[in-house]
Every structure is written in structure tokens, then in C-alpha cells.
Scaffold this active site. Structure first.
Site, PDB file in Angstrom:
ATOM      1  N   LYS A  22       0.846  -1.205   0.000  1.00  0.00           N
ATOM      2  CA  LYS A  22       0.000   0.000   0.000  1.00  0.00           C
ATOM      3  C   LYS A  22       0.871   1.242   0.000  1.00  0.00           C
ATOM      4  O   LYS A  22       0.632   2.182  -0.764  1.00  0.00           O
ATOM      5  CB  LYS A  22      -0.881   0.002   1.256  1.00  0.00           C
ATOM      6  CG  LYS A  22      -1.505   1.359   1.563  1.00  0.00           C
ATOM      7  CD  LYS A  22      -2.323   1.354   2.840  1.00  0.00           C
ATOM      8  CE  LYS A  22      -1.590   1.613   4.120  1.00  0.00           C
ATOM      9  NZ  LYS A  22      -1.298   3.008   4.452  1.00  0.00           N
ATOM     10  N   ASN A  23       1.888   1.251   0.860  1.00  0.00           N
ATOM     11  CA  ASN A  23       2.665   2.476   1.042  1.00  0.00           C
ATOM     12  C   ASN A  23       3.643   2.750  -0.099  1.00  0.00           C
ATOM     13  O   ASN A  23       4.303   3.793  -0.118  1.00  0.00           O
ATOM     14  CB  ASN A  23       3.387   2.456   2.398  1.00  0.00           C
ATOM     15  CG  ASN A  23       2.395   2.652   3.537  1.00  0.00           C
ATOM     16  OD1 ASN A  23       1.232   2.983   3.304  1.00  0.00           O
ATOM     17  ND2 ASN A  23       2.854   2.434   4.762  1.00  0.00           N
ATOM     18  N   CYS A 126      -4.804   8.292   9.914  1.00  0.00           N
ATOM     19  CA  CYS A 126      -4.984   7.552  11.161  1.00  0.00           C
ATOM     20  C   CYS A 126      -4.646   8.438  12.353  1.00  0.00           C
ATOM     21  O   CYS A 126      -3.730   9.259  12.284  1.00  0.00           O
ATOM     22  CB  CYS A 126      -4.045   6.344  11.193  1.00  0.00           C
ATOM     23  SG  CYS A 126      -4.622   4.926  10.276  1.00  0.00           S
ATOM     24  N   ARG A 131       1.349  14.592  13.496  1.00  0.00           N
ATOM     25  CA  ARG A 131       1.735  14.451  12.086  1.00  0.00           C
ATOM     26  C   ARG A 131       1.681  15.771  11.309  1.00  0.00           C
ATOM     27  O   ARG A 131       0.857  15.967  10.414  1.00  0.00           O
ATOM     28  CB  ARG A 131       0.880  13.373  11.408  1.00  0.00           C
ATOM     29  CG  ARG A 131       0.968  12.055  12.130  1.00  0.00           C
ATOM     30  CD  ARG A 131       0.164  10.972  11.468  1.00  0.00           C
ATOM     31  NE  ARG A 131       0.846  10.341  10.350  1.00  0.00           N
ATOM     32  CZ  ARG A 131       0.264   9.439   9.557  1.00  0.00           C
ATOM     33  NH1 ARG A 131      -0.978   9.109   9.737  1.00  0.00           N
ATOM     34  NH2 ARG A 131       0.951   8.891   8.579  1.00  0.00           N
ATOM     35  N   SER A 173      11.580  11.497   7.292  1.00  0.00           N
ATOM     36  CA  SER A 173      10.155  11.455   6.961  1.00  0.00           C
ATOM     37  C   SER A 173       9.966  10.775   5.609  1.00  0.00           C
ATOM     38  O   SER A 173      10.527  11.217   4.597  1.00  0.00           O
ATOM     39  CB  SER A 173       9.579  12.874   6.910  1.00  0.00           C
ATOM     40  OG  SER A 173       8.342  12.868   6.213  1.00  0.00           O
ATOM     41  N   VAL A 174       9.168   9.725   5.614  1.00  0.00           N
ATOM     42  CA  VAL A 174       8.908   8.987   4.382  1.00  0.00           C
ATOM     43  C   VAL A 174       8.158   9.880   3.386  1.00  0.00           C
ATOM     44  O   VAL A 174       8.557  10.042   2.236  1.00  0.00           O
ATOM     45  CB  VAL A 174       8.084   7.709   4.696  1.00  0.00           C
ATOM     46  CG1 VAL A 174       7.676   6.993   3.419  1.00  0.00           C
ATOM     47  CG2 VAL A 174       8.866   6.787   5.608  1.00  0.00           C
ATOM     48  N   ASP A 316       5.128   0.479  11.855  1.00  0.00           N
ATOM     49  CA  ASP A 316       3.906  -0.135  11.337  1.00  0.00           C
ATOM     50  C   ASP A 316       3.767  -1.611  11.736  1.00  0.00           C
ATOM     51  O   ASP A 316       2.766  -2.243  11.411  1.00  0.00           O
ATOM     52  CB  ASP A 316       3.847  -0.016   9.800  1.00  0.00           C
ATOM     53  CG  ASP A 316       3.614   1.422   9.355  1.00  0.00           C
ATOM     54  OD1 ASP A 316       3.255   2.261  10.194  1.00  0.00           O
ATOM     55  OD2 ASP A 316       3.795   1.696   8.149  1.00  0.00           O
ATOM     56  N   ARG A 408      -8.530  -0.348   4.846  1.00  0.00           N
ATOM     57  CA  ARG A 408      -7.651   0.640   4.226  1.00  0.00           C
ATOM     58  C   ARG A 408      -6.346  -0.006   3.785  1.00  0.00           C
ATOM     59  O   ARG A 408      -5.730   0.458   2.821  1.00  0.00           O
ATOM     60  CB  ARG A 408      -7.329   1.775   5.218  1.00  0.00           C
ATOM     61  CG  ARG A 408      -8.521   2.623   5.570  1.00  0.00           C
ATOM     62  CD  ARG A 408      -8.095   3.769   6.436  1.00  0.00           C
ATOM     63  NE  ARG A 408      -6.934   4.422   5.850  1.00  0.00           N
ATOM     64  CZ  ARG A 408      -6.107   5.225   6.513  1.00  0.00           C
ATOM     65  NH1 ARG A 408      -6.320   5.484   7.777  1.00  0.00           N
ATOM     66  NH2 ARG A 408      -5.097   5.780   5.914  1.00  0.00           N
TER      67      ARG A 408
HETATM   68  C1  EPZ Z   1       4.583   6.871   6.306  1.00  0.00           C
HETATM   69  O1  EPZ Z   1       3.829   7.916   6.884  1.00  0.00           O
HETATM   70  C2  EPZ Z   1       3.647   5.692   6.225  1.00  0.00           C
HETATM   71  N1  EPZ Z   1       2.516   6.026   5.376  1.00  0.00           N
HETATM   72  C3  EPZ Z   1       3.176   5.310   7.622  1.00  0.00           C
HETATM   73  O2  EPZ Z   1       2.359   4.158   7.522  1.00  0.00           O
HETATM   74  C4  EPZ Z   1       4.389   4.976   8.484  1.00  0.00           C
HETATM   75  O3  EPZ Z   1       3.973   4.714   9.793  1.00  0.00           O
HETATM   76  C5  EPZ Z   1       5.364   6.148   8.479  1.00  0.00           C
HETATM   77  O4  EPZ Z   1       5.700   6.512   7.115  1.00  0.00           O
HETATM   78  C6  EPZ Z   1       6.659   5.863   9.206  1.00  0.00           C
HETATM   79  O5  EPZ Z   1       7.282   4.746   8.643  1.00  0.00           O
HETATM   80  C7  EPZ Z   1       2.606   5.866   4.068  1.00  0.00           C
HETATM   81  O6  EPZ Z   1       3.641   5.515   3.521  1.00  0.00           O
HETATM   82  C8  EPZ Z   1       1.377   6.127   3.260  1.00  0.00           C
HETATM   83  P1  EPZ Z   1       6.683  10.211   8.290  1.00  0.00           P
HETATM   84  P2  EPZ Z   1       4.391   9.402   6.860  1.00  0.00           P
HETATM   85  O7  EPZ Z   1       6.553  11.512   7.620  1.00  0.00           O
HETATM   86  O8  EPZ Z   1       5.188   9.597   5.636  1.00  0.00           O
HETATM   87  C9  EPZ Z   1       7.230  13.581  11.633  1.00  0.00           C
HETATM   88  C10 EPZ Z   1       0.435   2.881   7.864  1.00  0.00           C
HETATM   89  O9  EPZ Z   1      -0.050   2.341   8.889  1.00  0.00           O
HETATM   90  N2  EPZ Z   1       7.015  14.622  10.621  1.00  0.00           N
HETATM   91  O10 EPZ Z   1       7.819   9.329   7.926  1.00  0.00           O
HETATM   92  O11 EPZ Z   1       3.216  10.266   7.089  1.00  0.00           O
HETATM   93  C11 EPZ Z   1       5.975  12.766  11.901  1.00  0.00           C
HETATM   94  O12 EPZ Z   1       5.090  13.426  12.765  1.00  0.00           O
HETATM   95  C12 EPZ Z   1       0.967   4.290   7.895  1.00  0.00           C
HETATM   96  O13 EPZ Z   1       0.488   2.345   6.756  1.00  0.00           O
HETATM   97  C13 EPZ Z   1       7.148  15.945  10.983  1.00  0.00           C
HETATM   98  O14 EPZ Z   1       7.415  16.262  12.142  1.00  0.00           O
HETATM   99  O15 EPZ Z   1       5.317   9.396   8.127  1.00  0.00           O
HETATM  100  C14 EPZ Z   1       6.559  11.503  12.484  1.00  0.00           C
HETATM  101  O16 EPZ Z   1       6.859  11.692  13.851  1.00  0.00           O
HETATM  102  C15 EPZ Z   1       0.648   5.006   9.152  1.00  0.00           C
HETATM  103  N3  EPZ Z   1       6.955  16.907  10.030  1.00  0.00           N
HETATM  104  C16 EPZ Z   1       7.862  11.336  11.723  1.00  0.00           C
HETATM  105  O17 EPZ Z   1       8.144  12.613  11.142  1.00  0.00           O
HETATM  106  C17 EPZ Z   1       6.659  16.595   8.746  1.00  0.00           C
HETATM  107  O18 EPZ Z   1       6.497  17.516   7.930  1.00  0.00           O
HETATM  108  C18 EPZ Z   1       7.855  10.311  10.630  1.00  0.00           C
HETATM  109  O19 EPZ Z   1       6.678  10.461   9.859  1.00  0.00           O
HETATM  110  C19 EPZ Z   1       6.546  15.258   8.369  1.00  0.00           C
HETATM  111  C20 EPZ Z   1       6.733  14.261   9.337  1.00  0.00           C
END
Ligand code: EPZ
Length: 429
Positions: A22-23, A126, A131, A173-174, A316, A408
């Protein structure tokens, strides 16, 4: 709303086909906005999030079609989809659509790269933490965009187009890595992303963008370099297997016992999680068709884990691993470092008899010998599936309510588990 009823106590035996991730599918579909040609994606999972993103892309003017069933195809094989953004007719991604799924915010990168403007609602998703989107905003500003926040929308303008620069993220951040990488493919000159996410889904997106004509080096490492090009073209790309689905079913087998072949996946997508499972007493071997998982005779050993960006233990899989640890022969500590509010499954696992205490961002789990079925409530995607896994190992009947979240991200979960002997059914309501 549908619920899932599980009667626990049966070992899992058989074959589970692993779907496309999915991701990875979500950013790959978004990449179609970068070209007027057709992007064809195979191994796309049939999921609610994929359908939701399709709505958003169609609103921007993307034509979307799905291949019909081919002879010899299994119902659980992934689908092949074609996305064509011949003309972007609308650069606004509205609240009604974006608020349902955080990843849809990522359209902001391709839209501003190709159209030099975008207006995208602040995201939802979620309920696992605050976030924010500050890394996206700072990254796009670094590439020369002007950004305003207006009435809940992020409004981006880059009248002369984006210009490559060095973008260093304060934290991995992914989503921000996907978005800046996509934006940089059509920027002038070179972009360097420092402290980039190394997740396999980033490397998968980069492989697809490269097939579309982008010039990218270093994806899958913390430094990615992108040389902007004038235009991208169509391509065909197969979505990488879902490492979270792989780990989830491996944990289910670790919990119930039995032996399952996870077909079509590979170990290097989740080495840390597999090593952790091995420490917990699970045998895992890589075979040409995928991964074979079975529990050895020693019961479930307690193992401490801390979630980290790839290649560390994935957030995850944290809820699912916690489910497993509830039946370990001793105490384990599970520390969540990515999202501050990702322990909502704890109170639900407790309904099944789990002994878990929270201390800050650490859950201390005292293993019990038996869980007992109960009604529970799904709170987010991965939490939901942790309750299903726990239900498979619990005595008696567990009803997981509000399975909306599960749909989802897990393709035909009941079918896959039923084929392996689980007693699980969906109750429509
Ligand atoms: C991706 O979310 C995944 N979603 C998430 O999977 C996964 O948990 C997450 O990466 C971490 O591996 C998808 O790929 C669609 P991040 P993402 O930006 O990209 C902070 C699932 O269950 N942050 O890597 O939204 C944030 O708050 C989902 O499939 C900022 O502070 O996660 C977090 O603490 C849920 N500012 C950390 O970075 C920003 O501008 C990592 O989040 C962006 C992020």
C-alpha cells in the site's frame, strides 16, 4: 459498520500471497501526475486507500482504468492499473478528499513541479499523532516555492518553476522524502535530499521515476541526488511486495503456531523485524517462492524492540509485535519513537487479558499464558490487525468492531487467513 469475528485457537497452515505494498502503491499512483503519458502499475493491491486516492487523482484530471481478469489469474493476484494525467484540470486537492488519508497530501509535490502551483488541504489520516507537514513546506520553499497557509489549505506558487537545492530534513520522513523527490524530478538543476528516508518504498518510487526518465541517484540511502529534467514519460512498474503485510502474517504464525509460506515477498524488505521474530522463537527461511515461517517448539520468547526508521524495526509492525509479546514467556519492553500516540491498541489488547503498562513512550508487556476472546474496537490500521492476530491466538470468540481501518490497508484479510485454516468471518452491519 462491519465487524470481524474470530474464533481463536487454530494453527495457521498453508500459503498466503503477499500483496503489493500500500505504502508504495500510493506514491507511485501520485507520480502519474508528473507526466502526460500513461503510467502503468502492476501488483497494485485492492484497498480502500487505493480507491480513495483514485478519487483524488481523478479530480485533478487523471484518467484511470483497471485491467479485467486474465485467464489463470487468482482472485488474490494484484491488479494492473493505468493512470494518465494528459491534462491537469484542477490544482486544488480539496478538504473533503484529502482529510480522509494523509498520503493524498503528497500530490502537492508533482502538482507544483508540473503546474507551478497547487492548493492542497492540510491532511488527515490515522489518529496516531499530530503528524505535521512542516518538512514538506520547508522543502518546497527550499526549491523556490512561495507558500501560504490559507483557510486550512497549503497554497504553493512557483511561477518560474522549481529550482534544485539542498534539502536537509531535521528528522527522517517517508512522505516528505517521496514528495520532494517527485518535485525535484522536474526542477531546474540538482536537488540533494539529506537525511532522506531509506524505506524500500522510497527506492521503489525512485525506480519507477527513473523508468519515467528521471535522473536519481542514492534512493534507499540517506542522501538522494536528483538532476531535474524537462519532462517525464510513461512507464510500466510493478509495486514492491508489502513488507508490513509480510511481517503481520509472520507474527500471526508466530503467535498461533503452524507453518505458512508467505508467497511473493522477500526477506531484505524487513530483515530487522524477521531477526526480532527469530529471537522470539520463530523459524523463518527464505525460499524461491517467498518466506517460510513456522514456530519452533520453544514457545514465545520475550524480546525488547524500539521502532526506528528503516532499516530499523518499523513502527507499522509495533502493534502486531506487541500482540505477540502478550503471550511471551516473560517481560518485554516496546518503545515507540516515530509517532507519539501509537499505543491505542494497548487498552484493547487488555480486554483480551493482556498485561501491559505504559511508561512514556515505552509499553512494558508481561506475557500471559492465555488470552481470552472479547469484543474489541479497531482504532487505526495496524492496531486493528494486531487485535485480529491476538484473536487468532485467544481462547474463544473475539469480535473486532469498526474494521473500516483494516480495509484501508489489508487486502482480503479474512480470505487469506481462512485459506490457512483460521476461523474468521466478516459480519456486515
Ligand atoms: C509513512 O507515513 C507511512 N505512510 C506510515 O504508515 C508509516 O507509519 C510512516 O511513514 C513511518 O514509517 C505511508 O507511507 C502512506 P513520516 P508518513 O513523515 O510519511 C514527523 C500505515 O499504517 N514529521 O515518515 O506520514 C511525523 O510526525 C501508515 O500504513 C514531521 O514532524 O510518516 C513523524 O513523527 C501510518 N513533520 C515522523 O516525522 C513533517 O512535515 C515520521 O513520519 C513530516 C513528518
Amino acid at each position: 459498520m462491519d465487524s470481524i469475528k474470530v474464533v481463536g485457537g487454530r494453527e495457521l497452515k498453508g500459503v498466503i500471497p503477499i500483496s503489493g505494498a500500500k505504502n508504495a502503491a500510493l506514491p507511485l499512483m501520485i507520480a502519474s501526475l508528473l507526466t502526460e503519458d500513461t503510467l502503468t502499475l502492476s501488483n497494485v493491491p485492492r484497498l480502500r486507500d487505493v480507491a480513495q486516492l483514485t478519487q483524488i487523482l481523478m479530480n485533478h484530471g487523471v484518467d484511470y482504468s483497471v485491467n479485467g481478469k486474465r485467464s489463470g489469474q487468482d482472485d488474490l493476484d494484484g491488479q494492473t492499473v493505468h493512470l494518465t494525467a494528459r491534462e491537469i484540470v484542477d490544482t486544488t486537492a480539496p478538504y473533503e478528499l484529502v482529510s480522509k488519508m494523509r498520503a493524498s497530501f503528497w500530490v502537492i509535490g508533482p502538482l507544483v513541479a508540473r503546474m507551478h502551483e497547487a492548493r492542497v488541504s492540510l491532511p488527515g489520516g490515522c489518529a496516531i499523532g499530530t503528524r505535521p507537514v512542516d518538512f514538506f513546506i520547508e522543502g518546497l520553499e527550499k526549491l523556490g516555492a512561495d507558500i501560504d497557509i490559507d483557510a486550512g489549505y497549503v497554497v504553493v506558487k512557483a511561477p518560474g518553476g522549481l529550482v534544485g537545492d539542498r534539502v536537509e530534513f531535521p528528522k527522517v520522513s517517508v512522505g516528505a522524502t517521496h514528495t520532494i523527490m517527485m518535485a525535484a524530478t522536474l526542477a531546474k538543476g540538482e536537488t540533494e535530499i539529506v537525511n532522506a528516508a531509506c524505506e524500500p518504498e522510497v527506492a521503489d518510487l525512485a525506480a519507477c521515476l527513473t523508468a519515467m526518465g528521471a535522473k536519481i541517484e542514492g534512493a534507499g540511502t540517506p542522501v538522494i541526488r536528483i538532476q531535474g529534467v524537462d519532462r517525464l514519460h510513461g512507464a510500466h512498474h510493478a509495486v514492491v511486495p508489502d513488507r508490513i503485510e509480510t511481517g503481520t502474517y509472520a507474527m500471526a504464525v508466530a503467535m498461533t503456531g503452524g507453518e505458512v509460506l508467505l508467497r511473493g515477498t522477500r526477506a531484505n524488505l524487513l530483515d530487522t523485524a524477521l531477526d526480532t521474530l527469530r529471537e522470539a522463537g520463530t523459524e523463518i527461511t527464505e525460499v524461491p517462492e517467498g518466506l517460510k515461517v513456522y514456530r519452533n517448539g520453544n514457545g514465545i520468547q520475550p524480546v525488547d524492540v524500539t521502532t526506528e526508521p528503516f532499516p530499523g524495526f518499523p513502527t507499522d509492525l509495533q502493534a502486531q509485535f506487541m500482540a505477540l509479546m502478550t503471550m511471551a514467556g516473560g517481560q518485554s519492553r516496546i518503545t515507540e519513537t516515530i509517532f507519539e500516540n501509537r499505543f491505542m491498541h494497548v487498552q484493547e489488547l487488555a480486554r483480551l487479558g493482556a498485561q501491559i503498562h505504559i511508561d512514556g513512550n515505552t509499553a512494558i508487556v508481561d506475557g500471559v499464558s492465555t488470552l481470552r476472546g472479547a469484543p474489541v474496537m479497531a482504532t487505526d490500521l495496524r492496531a486493528s490487525v494486531s487485535l485480529v492476530i491476538a484473536g487468532l491466538a485467544a481462547e474463544g470468540e473475539t469480535t473486532v468492531n469498526r474494521v473500516y481501518h483494516l480495509d484501508r490497508g489489508f487486502e482480503r484479510l479474512e480470505d487469506k487467513l481462512t485459506r490457512c485454516g483460521a476461523q474468521i468471518e466478516r459480519i456486515s452491519g
